[in-house]
Write an enzyme that holds these catalytic residues in place. Structure first.
Site, mmCIF file in Angstrom:
data_model
loop_
_atom_site.group_PDB
_atom_site.id
_atom_site.type_symbol
_atom_site.label_atom_id
_atom_site.label_comp_id
_atom_site.label_asym_id
_atom_site.label_seq_id
_atom_site.Cartn_x
_atom_site.Cartn_y
_atom_site.Cartn_z
ATOM 1 N N GLY A 1 2.812 -1.977 -0.467
ATOM 2 C CA GLY A 1 2.463 -1.047 -1.524
ATOM 3 C C GLY A 1 1.390 -0.076 -1.057
ATOM 4 O O GLY A 1 0.714 -0.292 -0.052
ATOM 5 N N CYS A 2 1.224 1.008 -1.804
ATOM 6 C CA CYS A 2 0.277 2.042 -1.401
ATOM 7 C C CYS A 2 -1.155 1.532 -1.502
ATOM 8 O O CYS A 2 -1.937 1.642 -0.548
ATOM 9 C CB CYS A 2 0.485 3.289 -2.248
ATOM 10 S SG CYS A 2 0.583 3.003 -4.026
ATOM 11 N N TYR A 3 -1.513 0.942 -2.630
ATOM 12 C CA TYR A 3 -2.871 0.404 -2.767
ATOM 13 C C TYR A 3 -3.149 -0.693 -1.740
ATOM 14 O O TYR A 3 -4.211 -0.707 -1.108
ATOM 15 C CB TYR A 3 -3.091 -0.157 -4.180
ATOM 16 C CG TYR A 3 -3.294 0.860 -5.267
ATOM 17 C CD1 TYR A 3 -4.351 1.773 -5.222
ATOM 18 C CD2 TYR A 3 -2.466 0.890 -6.378
ATOM 19 C CE1 TYR A 3 -4.556 2.686 -6.256
ATOM 20 C CE2 TYR A 3 -2.657 1.806 -7.412
ATOM 21 C CZ TYR A 3 -3.708 2.695 -7.346
ATOM 22 O OH TYR A 3 -3.918 3.585 -8.366
#
Lengths: 345, 345, 345, 345
Positions: free
Chosen positions: D148-150
């Site tokens: 995921g990006c986070y």
């Protein structure tokens, strides 16, 4: 092939670098700055990173002339008119992103720019780098004057109409809008975030120095063209220019005929893309790329043609077109190093 | 004085509420919603806060008519054309912020809006609420049709020129730009943040439903006015409209003469402010307020007049003008509850 | 009641004026500027308009003291520390929006501000204007030191936890985010639109001068509080501050208990609004208003409390709270002239 | 090498295409869509242009398996968990940008995602594609689960601290901020321009589904790590994530020591760039690129380390890292097709 960039600490300069890093025929880039020589470019622009960093050097004409084949000027007004002749005398080709050599007529320059012009001999020698319409001249240019951002969007949008004499010569109105990066990196109240954000301004009404640049090209194409109305607006975004162009058609003209005309006009121009009937480009659709996207329509109610022409002001409106011109000057494929898709969203 | 707002969960509705809270002559506001009745308005809009909260009620014509003196419609197309007549029959005054009653000619409405019109008898009865130019009729209005946002900016900018026949009747071009809140609160790809931010779009080219609304008023003022060219652009900001207006002057006209004309035309209009020669308003200079600020100039090179007219689309372009019209209808001071300075920055 | 504003050409100054125009007990506002005296305020801020315009006057202490009852300083560092004492000696009350009198301890001031402090006698005399928690002292203030924007959001968010000793004294971390208007109107590269837009920056990590201001108040409330971690971020928006606050709970604490505590703590504070369980405020929900909205929750997984506190940095974080303090100092209703709803959207 | 992209009409999908167009080893890309098959990709994304257009095809597993060597899934939750196994069974490698295969523990997945998980056998088989720390496993991956990006920004920022056990295991707090494109292209009130612009929101407090993904990796590195506090904020910009990370140091640690540690940790990771002491990255400094830029410092007053980690959420946080993983899986140079400078400004 060694390249010098004078004025590398502005937005135009770093954008030239961004593209030249991936250029297949450019070996080295050297960067010069009158104010920050001795520092690293990444001190000003941390996005560059250590690995790809450049040392800013003092502007030394002899040193540049002995090292570089082509020099890009991405400098404020008045710099290239002083320095470019010195380089040309030494056999170095110059691509000037500033406005110093764009106007052939000194009195016109001095009226609109409110400053002294370059030497007339160089004004005459300078080739205007609207690539799509001046390729033949550009091939042999020693001193290339890269077009302004607004003129690029406007002229690419108007060329098929004006060259084919489809519109009334006294009817052209251009309502242009630009992102803020066109104003450069110098801080000012006009570009202060809190003044620009969530705001829309008009500026330099009937007084923008790009007006004579546009008219010079238009009258080259059709000497009957009368003065145009040209307005500029500051839009709360960083990149992008849209020119919304209005002109009275001499005769009724079906939209598909218009679109065919545009497609034909730009058939061998890889960076101009024409939209289908009923579709118009948004600025983000060319974001970060060298494309100029154009939509066009005709309104039977009013007899007017509307053209919408968009570019990224820092790419096709500055650095990208400059490299496109470099490619033409060097005899390379016109798209070398420039074939990047727009970044979306 | 009790007020009802139908469609209080849209941006126009909450903006009416924001102003009416401070209105000296309005006692109570009741809010109605067809979709969210039974909930609190602060469930949709937490900025309202518990203390000032309102319960959304079901739309019940009898109940509204027995409780309220005036009803504001801030609803999508087609709602007020159904419900307003029922209220008017019951002696309730209606102020409609939608476009349902703006066009007198059904065929024109149906052509541009692509939907069925209201009953003709009500179309004829409806008073067009461009306050500055229709005050006398508004005083006696039972059904007030509040102007669109673009028409408000455009007509206030054009009125002195058109009424005084200073410009060629076939020369009017309006290049209009709007913030995104004009599109309402309904989510869509066109108003999706990542599509709009850092982007500039043109839309509904030659097809915006505000065109006939503008032309209807212009031809009322001067029957010789020909169809106008009118373009709309979506700017990455929430509030604000700028109309940049171009027209050919019949005769040379000094700028100061123009400005005097505008100042005289709006001398008794507290919400229209005229800029000095050489100055033009930015949208933020009317942010959150009911002002319409106008700058005007004349270009001797082209013989064209340029007018720049800005409003906050949700205030003078919607809720604020609606309350201004309420004030006139009630015989109150036109500025009651509206004299707030723009918020800057 | 006559009011003077020194430094009226900054964002804080015009925001004081925006509110005082509608204040029921303020008769006149006079505006002073060291750099632009003799010009009209509307020359700098066209949004003001001719009708409501003010003439900027030279700062003349005697003249101000003989004309005005209260003076607001909305000036850069170092101005009020020089001038406020001269006014106080002449019996004029001072409300200082700058940081000059906020820290009681000179050595702390000089360490964090890197400049000389005001005279100690005035540092001691100055009352810290966090209205909700210092009302009694503010009533008698002659020299009112208005809190910083970040401290206002942070302290209102932390007060119930710290005063009631619910959290570990060494566990407080504040991650704060601000719009750009907090940096004032002075142009700089840091606030240049093209540098800020579509960008998020952290700045002054562990070095912001608001840290000792927050700690001074926290240790007043609970002397065991240890140094806090406090970070500031620049968000691409004009107005708004959010403080996201983390602290370790000494004991498990149900969310509803927390919310009750906050509601009770602010029961008589009309400008602090507490969200329901599971809801948190966004900055726009207080836009243009004097509200501070707070959400709070507890996470059983980690044992930490999260508080989210938002204000408009120019209102509750500056001009609005200054007027709130004026109201308390004068014995007026605390909300006089301030009861405006947030502007949404 | 033929590539398929399933879900090409989302932001992740077009971003994969933007990079693969310039990839030296990818011959063809085929694009698939469950909802828009039969249309051209440029109908949805006019920025693509006719010349580079793609036809969207129906998702037909057999056809894909017979044509393509690798399939990228850029789809909503629940799609790849259904379709990826069918492709893997047919010998096709899968790179999944969705969250379907990121969590090894089904109960954890079902708790945080509130939906059914993929088949456990595939959960076990899936390799987590945090390239910098999982290269060896990725080389042999058949099913690559792209982070995921986070988590990407957070884990790259935390890795040197956690792997070297420099921080208290129960002290980690991550305050994360994201641009809006992370929410995808689906229109919703939460991503409606007028709701997001000039606004800052916190969301999913203590409930974001990326929390267990981060904790899974952290506890792999150090089994003593306790649950972290992780908050997510929506910033009014399109691209960019910043994770501001706080943790208590076990011992005093000089800043230069920290920076050396980070430089060493990422010495052979071309996409991670460490800032000098006292400098921190802004999101725009990685705009459009695959870089993760990190700044780190230590505060003696509090004993806490602050790490600032930024990425472009659509590149290193999605499409770029996916291609980086493709490169590793194929044994190509890890930077193939990805070495583009950030676009600035």
């Amino acid at each position: 092939m060694n390249i010098a960039i004078i004025g590398a600490t502005g937005y135009g300069g770093v954008e030239v670098l961004r593209f030249l890093q991936h250029h297949p025929y450019v070996t080295n880039c050297f960067v010069y700055s009158s104010s920050q020589d001795g520092t690293l470019l990444s001190d000003s622009f941390p996005h560059i990173g250590e690995k790809d960093d450049w040392l800013l050097q003092k502007i030394d004409i002899e040193q540049i002339a002995s090292t570089c084949d082509v020099v890009f000027f991405a400098t404020p007004p008045g710099v290239s008119s002083e320095l470019a002749p010195l380089l040309i005398e030494r056999g170095v080709k110059v691509i000037d992103l500033s406005g110093d050599f764009r106007l052939k007529d000194r009195t016109v320059y001095e009226k609109w720019y409110k400053r002294r012009t370059a030497q007339p001999i160089y004004l005459q020698q300078a080739i205007y780098g609207l690539t799509e319409w001046n390729r033949e001249q550009i091939k042999n240019a020693e001193l290339l004057s890269n077009p302004g951002c607004y003129p690029t969007a406007t002229l690419l949008g108007l060329a098929p109409l004006v060259r084919n004499r489809l519109v009334e010569e006294d009817s052209i109105i251009v309502d242009a809008k630009s992102g803020v990066s066109g104003a450069g990196r110098q801080a000012s109240l006009n570009t202060h975030f809190s003044e620009v954000n969530e705001n829309l301004k008009i500026y330099k009404v009937n007084a923008h120095q790009h007006i004579p640049e546009i008219e010079q090209m238009l009258t080259d194409w059709n000497e009957h063209i009368r003065p145009i109305t040209f307005s500029t607006h500051l839009v709360p975004m960083t990149r992008g220019i849209m020119a919304t162009i209005y002109a009275k058609a001499k005769n009724d003209v079906p939209v598909n005929h218009l679109i065919d005309l545009y497609k034909t006009s730009y058939a061998s121009s890889p960076f101009v893309r024409i939209r289908k009937a009923g579709q118009f480009p948004a600025t983000k659709e060319v974001y970060g790329s060298n494309y100029c996207d154009i939509g066009v329509t005709y309104d039977e109610r009013t007899g007017r043609i509307t053209v919408v022409s968009v570019i990224d002001n820092l790419v096709k409106g500055a650095a990208g077109q400059a490299i496109q011109n470099l490619n033409v000057m060097m005899g390379w494929d016109e798209t070398s190093g420039l074939l990047f898709a727009p970044m979306y969203p």
